[in-house]
Design an enzyme around this catalytic site. Structure first.
Site, PDB file in Angstrom:
ATOM      1  N   CYS A   1     -33.046   4.220  36.975  1.00  0.00           N
ATOM      2  CA  CYS A   1     -32.943   5.193  38.070  1.00  0.00           C
ATOM      3  C   CYS A   1     -34.111   6.170  38.116  1.00  0.00           C
ATOM      4  CB  CYS A   1     -31.614   5.947  37.978  1.00  0.00           C
ATOM      5  SG  CYS A   1     -31.595   7.146  36.622  1.00  0.00           S
TER       6      CYS A   1
ATOM      7  N   LYS B   1     -29.306 -17.865 -17.207  1.00  0.00           N
ATOM      8  CA  LYS B   1     -29.476 -17.108 -18.454  1.00  0.00           C
ATOM      9  C   LYS B   1     -29.282 -18.024 -19.664  1.00  0.00           C
ATOM     10  CE  LYS B   1     -27.882 -12.878 -16.288  1.00  0.00           C
ATOM     11  NZ  LYS B   1     -26.839 -11.875 -16.101  1.00  0.00           N
TER      12      LYS B   1
ATOM     13  N   GLU C   1       3.922   1.601  -1.200  1.00  0.00           N
ATOM     14  CA  GLU C   1       4.531   1.859  -2.512  1.00  0.00           C
ATOM     15  C   GLU C   1       3.504   2.440  -3.483  1.00  0.00           C
ATOM     16  OE1 GLU C   1       8.089  -1.444  -2.670  1.00  0.00           O
ATOM     17  OE2 GLU C   1       6.019  -2.119  -2.778  1.00  0.00           O
ATOM     18  N   TYR C   2       2.287   1.888  -3.427  1.00  0.00           N
ATOM     19  CA  TYR C   2       1.228   2.426  -4.288  1.00  0.00           C
ATOM     20  C   TYR C   2       1.037   3.910  -3.967  1.00  0.00           C
ATOM     21  CZ  TYR C   2      -3.204   3.441  -6.458  1.00  0.00           C
ATOM     22  OH  TYR C   2      -4.166   4.036  -7.233  1.00  0.00           O
ATOM     23  N   ASP C   3       0.996   4.185  -2.677  1.00  0.00           N
ATOM     24  CA  ASP C   3       0.736   5.552  -2.251  1.00  0.00           C
ATOM     25  C   ASP C   3       1.858   6.503  -2.687  1.00  0.00           C
ATOM     26  OD1 ASP C   3      -1.337   6.928  -0.959  1.00  0.00           O
ATOM     27  OD2 ASP C   3       0.119   7.495   0.586  1.00  0.00           O
TER      28      ASP C   3
ATOM     29  N   ASP D   1       0.847  -1.199   0.000  1.00  0.00           N
ATOM     30  CA  ASP D   1       0.000   0.000   0.000  1.00  0.00           C
ATOM     31  C   ASP D   1       0.877   1.242   0.000  1.00  0.00           C
ATOM     32  OD1 ASP D   1      -1.960  -1.799   0.294  1.00  0.00           O
ATOM     33  OD2 ASP D   1      -2.600  -1.178   2.305  1.00  0.00           O
TER      34      ASP D   1
ATOM     35  N   LYS E   1     -34.377 -18.007  -6.512  1.00  0.00           N
ATOM     36  CA  LYS E   1     -34.177 -17.363  -5.207  1.00  0.00           C
ATOM     37  C   LYS E   1     -33.998 -18.408  -4.107  1.00  0.00           C
ATOM     38  CE  LYS E   1     -35.760 -13.389  -4.464  1.00  0.00           C
ATOM     39  NZ  LYS E   1     -35.334 -11.997  -4.351  1.00  0.00           N
TER      40      LYS E   1
END
Ligand code: IVH
Length: 694
Positions: free
Chosen positions: A436, A315, A52-54, A50, A339
């Site tokens: 209370c 389908k 290095e990406y940043d 992350d 379903k």
């Protein structure tokens, strides 16, 4: 999507850019970032950390900032959301968005197949089956490779333009290589979903901030699409599956791509273009009998998927046949949804208990006649607030339908009014605290009734339970049951008394041997050195969750520094908005709270933000990673120890890493770590020394 050679090239460019930022070129940088987004969000197998990406992403922002004229609409930077209020214009779909006919059993499917065979004048039809994703449907238009519009379904003919929000979803590419297939424009359909993990994490964050949780991933996804502030959409970690091409236009003279002859082929084409289609999930069958068998078998796998599905979609595979069969005004004749049985049950709402939480919020909890649902027995369900009861018109004695979606908390769907006998009772919300008797109050624009009495016993106990809990001060041997027991016996009346508990009295209690008393004493003692963020979280300040507590702790030295900050200064902290700042300010300007903190300080509780060195009893702020085979510890145990001591486990080597623990046969992580000077590389034995020392 990418050939082996392209992957190698892109990896090499990535490396050279990271090693020598001066060599970065804008065009290649965008391709590199796009490639890594694809690896991460579509294939779920990142090739860089992350961090290095940043680093590369920040380089892109820098170049684009200096040369705004070079920004392209599909640049990775263009996902950046805006907190400006979104307004959603209505736009017509190129092709109406139809729904699906539903089926629930083998007969329904056989019936569907019979009609399809009649219409197609064939003896057998080939089908493609894929999951029915349980989210919110969207329609996307790409023109000349670029994502130009994203809409909700709306009334099927026109939907709302939600392009800015959709750009926050990283699995939806901002551009796709349409031109290389001879296509100039394409409209596609899919479903925005929230994975079970993202949903649970998001709800946890909401709970930390004492905000009400989202009911299920479908609502979470659907609600996200129409959010006014697109930066909030980004925080929800949404995902999307694309399952249908509703329209495409070819360049003059371009042939229909071979894959666009069948549905299965179209899923492959979408996948090849870098879209997340159910290419891996789809299954092809030569007849309906095989489809029916698959549908029956697949239902049991539902719970093991990382996202919610509510069935399968069957389908007709051949596009020419699909065209021949056509559609009704509601649904295509070439597809049907199968379903699954809803994880629902009916039971009786027998009673309501009103529970008082640590902030005084009064929550109605439905007590139900126990019923099994999706393998779990349910007898108690939160009804959130008064509105919830009114909206659903729930009454005592009602027969109610309850539902469990995945591993999600059960909900009351509705009461069945037609089954009422006449003796059901309206649920009246109390006007005073059930514990209370203090009059309940409701703030404007809030749904929750609260007891604001400072001496409400329920709140005192709940606050102590929160204080000792795992994510707060983590006083191991304590737990809810002991707090309740000690409070009832008068051993414990408030948080500071946790530290002055008379252990000699405990010996007289059943189940409290010397060993458990010693453990308790040690755990209480150890909690005094917990990092500051845990204390801030443990105090139970409204809207301050663990993450906010960490942000705040990192910005201050002593907890009482917070008494010196204005609401505006508090809002400068990341993650702190007006509401949170308001609450922190109020907390630290209340004498009682300051007195409590000072008392805890005198008792030896740490009030100071310590630095990141592993010297003072914890690993707070330190990041660890294990590589290779450990011989003395189980990897999962070692990781747990790190987390227990306040450290973090990272997913890859980056400069954020503090310790790489190397076992036998360590591989690439070790090589990578050697290149980053700040990472301490230690053996398993050294790790054991480190944790024992600490
Ligand atoms: S096909 C004309 N495929 O289910 C094509 N729909 O209950 C119609 N859905 O409106 C849609 N997963 O929002 C299709 N694999 C899938 C689906 C899917 C979920 C949704 C879609 C549709 C609804 C109908």
């Amino acid at each position: 999507m990418y050939t082996k050679t392209q992957i190698l090239d892109l990896q090499n460019i990535t490396k050279s850019f990271l090693q020598n930022p001066a060599s970065i070129q804008l065009d290649s940088l965008r391709s590199v970032l796009k490639f890594h987004e694809y690896q991460y969000y579509i294939l779920a197998s990142p090739l860089i950390s992350d961090f290095e990406y940043d680093t590369l992403y920040q380089a892109l922002l820098k170049i684009e900032k200096a040369n705004p004229s070079l920004i392209t609409t599909d640049s990775p930077s263009q996902r950046v959301g805006s907190s400006l209020q979104n307004s959603f214009e209505t736009k017509a779909h190129l092709v109406p968005m139809l729904s699906l006919e539903n089926s629930y059993n083998a007969e329904d499917l056989a019936d569907f197949d019979r009609k399809a065979k009649e219409g197609a004048e064939l003896d057998a039809i080939h089908y493609c089956v894929e999951p029915k994703f349980d989210g919110a449907s969207i329609s996307l238009i790409y023109e000349n490779d670029i994502l130009v519009r994203a809409c909700t379904r709306g009334d099927g003919v026109a939907g709302e333009d939600i392009t800015t929000n959709i750009k926050q979803i990283r699995s939806i590419p901002l551009s796709i290589p349409l031109a290389s297939y001879g296509i100039t424009q394409m409209e596609i359909r899919g479903e925005v979903i929230m994975s079970k993990q993202a949903f649970n994490e998001f709800n946890k964050k909401l709970a930390e901030k004492q905000l009400s949780s989202l009911a299920n991933p479908r609502n979470a996804a659907a609600g996200s699409l129409r959010m006014k502030d697109s930066t909030e959409v980004a925080e929800r970690n949404l995902d999307a599956f694309i399952y249908h091409i509703s329209y495409y236009q070819l360049k003059k003279g371009a042939p229909v791509p071979e894959l666009l002859k069948t549905h299965s082929g179209s899923l492959e084409l979408l996948w090849n273009m870098g879209l997340r289609s159910p290419q891996k999930e789809k299954k092809e069958f030569k007849n309906i009998e095989a489809v029916i068998q698959f549908c029956n078998e697949f239902e049991s796998q539902r719970d093991s998927l990382p996202y919610e599905i509510d069935g399968l979609v069957i389908k007709v595979n051949d596009f020419a046949l699909q065209e021949k069969l056509g559609m009704t005004s509601h649904h295509p004749r070439w597809a049907i949804a199968y379903k699954f049985k809803a994880r629902q049950a009916t039971t009786i709402l027998e009673n309501v208990e009103f529970q008082v939480g640590r902030t005084g919020a009064v929550t109605p909890v439905a007590k139900l006649k126990a019923v099994a649902i999706g393998g779990v027995t349910v007898s108690s369900i939160s009804m959130h607030n008064e509105e919830y009861i009114k909206e659903k018109d729930l009454r005592l004695g009602d027969t109610v339908i309850i539902e469990r979606a995945g591993d999600v908390i059960p909900q009351i769907v509705q009461s069945i009014a037609t089954l009422r006998k006449g003796d059901e009772k309206i649920i009246s919300f109390p006007t005073s605290c059930p514990i209370c008797d203090f009059p309940l109050e409701k703030e404007e624009a809030e749904a929750v009734w609260r007891c604001n009495s400072p001496s409400c016993k329920a709140q005192i106990v709940e606050k102590m339970i929160h204080y000792v809990s795992k994510d707060a001060m983590d006083i191991k041997s304590f737990g809810e049951a002991n707090i309740r027991k000690f409070y009832a016996l008068g051993f414990l009346e408030n948080i500071p008394q946790l530290y002055t508990l008379d252990f000699s009295k405990l010996g007289t209690l059943e189940g409290f041997g010397k060993k458990s008393i010693d453990n308790l004493q040690a755990a209480i003692e150890a909690s005094k050195t917990q990092p500051l963020y845990r204390l801030i979280y443990a105090l139970g300040i409204r809207f301050v969750g663990e993450t906010t507590a960490k942000t705040i702790a990192a910005q201050i030295h002593h907890i009482l520094d917070l008494t010196q900050l204005s609401e505006e200064q508090l809002q400068d902290f990341e993650d702190v908005g007006v509401k949170v700042a308001n609450s922190i300010y109020a907390y630290f300007h209340d004498e009682k709270n300051i007195a409590l903190i000072k008392q805890l300080e005198v008792l030896g509780v740490n009030m100071i933000q310590t630095n990141t060195k592993a010297v003072d009893g914890n690993l707070a702020g330190l990041n660890f990673l294990f590589t290779g085979t450990l011989t003395q510890l189980k990897r999962s145990d070692a990781e747990e120890i790190v987390e227990q001591k306040g450290g973090h486990i990272l997913s890859g080597v980056s400069s954020k890493l503090n310790y790489l623990v190397v076992g036998e046969d360590a591989g690439s992580k070790l090589e990578k770590a050697k290149k980053i000077a700040s990472i301490k590389i230690i053996t398993e034995a050294e790790f054991i020394d480190l944790i024992n020392f600490i």
